[in-house]
Write a protein that holds these residues in place. Structure first.
Motif, PDB file in Angstrom:
ATOM      1  N   ASP A  60       0.827  -1.210   0.000  1.00 23.21           N
ATOM      2  CA  ASP A  60       0.000   0.000   0.000  1.00 23.21           C
ATOM      3  C   ASP A  60       0.864   1.265   0.000  1.00 23.21           C
ATOM      4  OD1 ASP A  60       0.994   0.013   2.549  1.00 23.21           O
ATOM      5  OD2 ASP A  60      -0.949   0.060   3.568  1.00 23.21           O
ATOM      6  N   ASP A  61       2.115   1.124  -0.406  1.00 23.79           N
ATOM      7  CA  ASP A  61       2.997   2.283  -0.568  1.00 23.79           C
ATOM      8  C   ASP A  61       2.671   2.917  -1.914  1.00 23.79           C
ATOM      9  OD1 ASP A  61       4.990   4.162  -0.516  1.00 23.79           O
ATOM     10  OD2 ASP A  61       6.629   2.751  -0.911  1.00 23.79           O
ATOM     11  N   ARG A  62       1.682   3.808  -1.933  1.00 19.05           N
ATOM     12  CA  ARG A  62       1.107   4.318  -3.175  1.00 19.05           C
ATOM     13  C   ARG A  62       0.969   5.834  -3.151  1.00 19.05           C
ATOM     14  NH1 ARG A  62       1.448  -0.187  -6.437  1.00 19.05           N
ATOM     15  NH2 ARG A  62       0.927  -2.007  -5.158  1.00 19.05           N
ATOM     16  N   HIS A  63       0.667   6.379  -4.312  1.00 20.15           N
ATOM     17  CA  HIS A  63       0.407   7.806  -4.476  1.00 20.15           C
ATOM     18  C   HIS A  63      -0.850   8.192  -3.686  1.00 20.15           C
ATOM     19  CE1 HIS A  63      -0.766  11.540  -6.564  1.00 20.15           C
ATOM     20  NE2 HIS A  63       0.501  11.636  -6.910  1.00 20.15           N
ATOM     21  N   PRO A  64      -0.925   9.431  -3.185  1.00 22.29           N
ATOM     22  CA  PRO A  64      -2.120   9.860  -2.441  1.00 22.29           C
ATOM     23  C   PRO A  64      -3.435   9.666  -3.195  1.00 22.29           C
ATOM     24  CG  PRO A  64      -0.359  11.438  -2.116  1.00 22.29           C
ATOM     25  CD  PRO A  64       0.140  10.457  -3.139  1.00 22.29           C
ATOM     26  N   LEU A  65      -3.428   9.766  -4.522  1.00 20.74           N
ATOM     27  CA  LEU A  65      -4.672   9.561  -5.269  1.00 20.74           C
ATOM     28  C   LEU A  65      -5.155   8.117  -5.148  1.00 20.74           C
ATOM     29  CD1 LEU A  65      -4.187  11.606  -8.572  1.00 20.74           C
ATOM     30  CD2 LEU A  65      -5.535  12.216  -6.558  1.00 20.74           C
ATOM     31  N   TRP A  66      -4.225   7.168  -5.100  1.00 27.80           N
ATOM     32  CA  TRP A  66      -4.598   5.761  -4.896  1.00 27.80           C
ATOM     33  C   TRP A  66      -5.278   5.608  -3.538  1.00 27.80           C
ATOM     34  CZ3 TRP A  66      -3.614   1.980  -1.312  1.00 27.80           C
ATOM     35  CH2 TRP A  66      -3.861   0.656  -1.685  1.00 27.80           C
ATOM     36  N   HIS A  67      -4.687   6.191  -2.511  1.00 32.97           N
ATOM     37  CA  HIS A  67      -5.261   6.085  -1.169  1.00 32.97           C
ATOM     38  C   HIS A  67      -6.633   6.755  -1.106  1.00 32.97           C
ATOM     39  CE1 HIS A  67      -1.975   4.187   1.017  1.00 32.97           C
ATOM     40  NE2 HIS A  67      -1.143   4.901   0.276  1.00 32.97           N
ATOM     41  N   LEU A 100      -1.635   0.414 -19.195  1.00 39.58           N
ATOM     42  CA  LEU A 100      -1.965   1.768 -18.742  1.00 39.58           C
ATOM     43  C   LEU A 100      -2.709   2.537 -19.831  1.00 39.58           C
ATOM     44  CD1 LEU A 100       1.354   2.733 -16.920  1.00 39.58           C
ATOM     45  CD2 LEU A 100      -0.892   2.539 -15.842  1.00 39.58           C
ATOM     46  N   ALA A 101      -2.249   2.403 -21.064  1.00 41.56           N
ATOM     47  CA  ALA A 101      -2.900   3.099 -22.172  1.00 41.56           C
ATOM     48  C   ALA A 101      -4.292   2.535 -22.432  1.00 41.56           C
ATOM     49  CB  ALA A 101      -2.038   2.995 -23.426  1.00 41.56           C
ATOM     50  N   GLN A 102      -4.431   1.233 -22.303  1.00 44.25           N
ATOM     51  CA  GLN A 102      -5.715   0.587 -22.587  1.00 44.25           C
ATOM     52  C   GLN A 102      -6.791   0.969 -21.569  1.00 44.25           C
ATOM     53  OE1 GLN A 102      -5.978  -3.634 -23.951  1.00 44.25           O
ATOM     54  NE2 GLN A 102      -6.906  -3.988 -21.940  1.00 44.25           N
ATOM     55  N   GLU A 103      -6.415   1.079 -20.300  1.00 37.82           N
ATOM     56  CA  GLU A 103      -7.395   1.310 -19.232  1.00 37.82           C
ATOM     57  C   GLU A 103      -7.376   2.743 -18.707  1.00 37.82           C
ATOM     58  OE1 GLU A 103      -9.397  -1.124 -18.643  1.00 37.82           O
ATOM     59  OE2 GLU A 103      -8.288  -2.714 -19.680  1.00 37.82           O
ATOM     60  N   VAL A 104      -6.762   3.666 -19.426  1.00 35.11           N
ATOM     61  CA  VAL A 104      -6.436   4.990 -18.902  1.00 35.11           C
ATOM     62  C   VAL A 104      -7.621   5.731 -18.289  1.00 35.11           C
ATOM     63  CG1 VAL A 104      -6.707   6.064 -21.188  1.00 35.11           C
ATOM     64  CG2 VAL A 104      -5.285   7.170 -19.442  1.00 35.11           C
ATOM     65  N   ALA A 105      -8.805   5.607 -18.856  1.00 37.80           N
ATOM     66  CA  ALA A 105      -9.941   6.428 -18.406  1.00 37.80           C
ATOM     67  C   ALA A 105     -10.377   6.112 -16.984  1.00 37.80           C
ATOM     68  CB  ALA A 105     -11.120   6.255 -19.360  1.00 37.80           C
ATOM     69  N   THR A 106     -10.093   4.893 -16.504  1.00 37.62           N
ATOM     70  CA  THR A 106     -10.576   4.499 -15.175  1.00 37.62           C
ATOM     71  C   THR A 106      -9.450   4.321 -14.168  1.00 37.62           C
ATOM     72  OG1 THR A 106     -10.498   2.121 -15.693  1.00 37.62           O
ATOM     73  CG2 THR A 106     -12.537   3.312 -16.225  1.00 37.62           C
ATOM     74  N   LEU A 107      -8.256   4.801 -14.484  1.00 41.02           N
ATOM     75  CA  LEU A 107      -7.104   4.573 -13.614  1.00 41.02           C
ATOM     76  C   LEU A 107      -6.797   5.770 -12.725  1.00 41.02           C
ATOM     77  CD1 LEU A 107      -4.606   2.811 -16.056  1.00 41.02           C
ATOM     78  CD2 LEU A 107      -6.202   1.755 -14.438  1.00 41.02           C
ATOM     79  N   VAL A 108      -6.250   5.463 -11.546  1.00 41.19           N
ATOM     80  CA  VAL A 108      -5.788   6.513 -10.636  1.00 41.19           C
ATOM     81  C   VAL A 108      -4.284   6.741 -10.769  1.00 41.19           C
ATOM     82  CG1 VAL A 108      -7.597   5.919  -8.988  1.00 41.19           C
ATOM     83  CG2 VAL A 108      -5.304   4.961  -8.688  1.00 41.19           C
ATOM     84  N   ASN A 109      -3.620   5.987 -11.633  1.00 42.28           N
ATOM     85  CA  ASN A 109      -2.167   6.120 -11.781  1.00 42.28           C
ATOM     86  C   ASN A 109      -1.779   7.551 -12.112  1.00 42.28           C
ATOM     87  OD1 ASN A 109      -2.896   3.222 -12.532  1.00 42.28           O
ATOM     88  ND2 ASN A 109      -0.652   3.095 -12.394  1.00 42.28           N
TER      89      ASN A 109
END
Length: 244
Positions: A60-67, A100-109
């Motif tokens: 769970d060491d992730r970007h704040p948007l993931w959290h 990442l490119a395929q699922e970009v619209a629904t990702l928090v990355n």
């Protein structure tokens, strides 16, 4: 029929051209070597794509948007899915980029070369901000010999912050999450301009105006209130008021 590449080699499958599909035989608990993985919400929607080795997918060491997404939209519950395993580090990086490119619209990355932004809005933001900072620089050059004029220009620069501070340029789910953050914590302005403005007002013996300017600024740009430089500025103005 289309070509699919997975851990078992090359095969023909019924799938849209170029669309990636998870390897159904990928080990879901102890993936081999480097791998690409996804995080899915309770409805089965992919919201994060990553690559790694070992237990990285479960970290769970992730970007704040993931959290923010996990805490606010999944109730802390999500599924880890290994998409493909047994890769070299280079293969994992390449396939991660494709997912990442395929699922970009629904990702928090946040780190995603395929992340969609409104580049026209970005250009507008930079143009307006740079012009306003040029005005603030002109005000600073007047501080020594014409402080009253400097104060006028700083006041104009603070008013102009609103022209760019609220511009939205991130799209898709990332943009939605940033909107959520702004609604909760407020927007940021251009605090350095306010700092110089209040310093000039204090030097002019107009500390009450400086305090009023701070109050008006924070009403619009609440997030800046948490910065250490804001606390120092506020303390400086309060000290000037006590001496008055």
């Amino acid at each position: 029929m289309h070509i699919s590449i997975d851990n078992n080699g090359i095969s023909l499958v019924d799938a849209p051209p170029g669309r990636l599909r998870a390897d159904p035989d990928a080990n879901q608990s102890h993936p081999r070597e480097s791998y690409v993985y996804a995080h899915l919400d309770q409805d089965g929607n992919i919201f994060y794509i990553g690559k790694g080795a070992g237990r990285r997918a479960w970290s769970d060491d992730r970007h704040p948007l993931w959290h923010r997404y996990v805490e606010r939209r999944t109730g802390g519950k999500y599924e880890v899915k290994v998409l493909i395993e047994g890769l070299s580090a280079d293969e994992a990086e390449r396939l991660e980029s494709q997912w990442l490119a395929q699922e970009v619209a629904t990702l928090v990355n946040w780190i995603n070369m395929a992340r969609r932004s409104d580049y026209g809005a970005i250009d507008q933001f930079r143009r307006l901000r740079n012009a306003n900072r040029a005005l603030a620089q002109l005000a600073r050059e007047l501080e020594k010999d014409a402080p009253a004029q400097a104060a006028e220009k700083y006041a104009a620069a603070i008013a102009a912050i609103a022209e760019y501070a609220f511009i939205k340029f991130e799209l898709d789910l990332v943009g939605d999450l940033i909107d959520d953050e702004n609604a909760e914590f407020g927007f940021s302005g251009d605090l350095a301009i306010l700092e110089r403005y209040t310093m000039v007002l204090v030097k002019l013996g107009r500390a009450p105006e400086a305090k009023a300017a701070i109050k008006d600024y924070i009403a619009k740009y609440k997030r800046d209130q948490s910065r250490s430089s804001f606390e120092k500025m506020y303390a400086r103005v309060e000290k000037a008021l006590r001496k008055a």
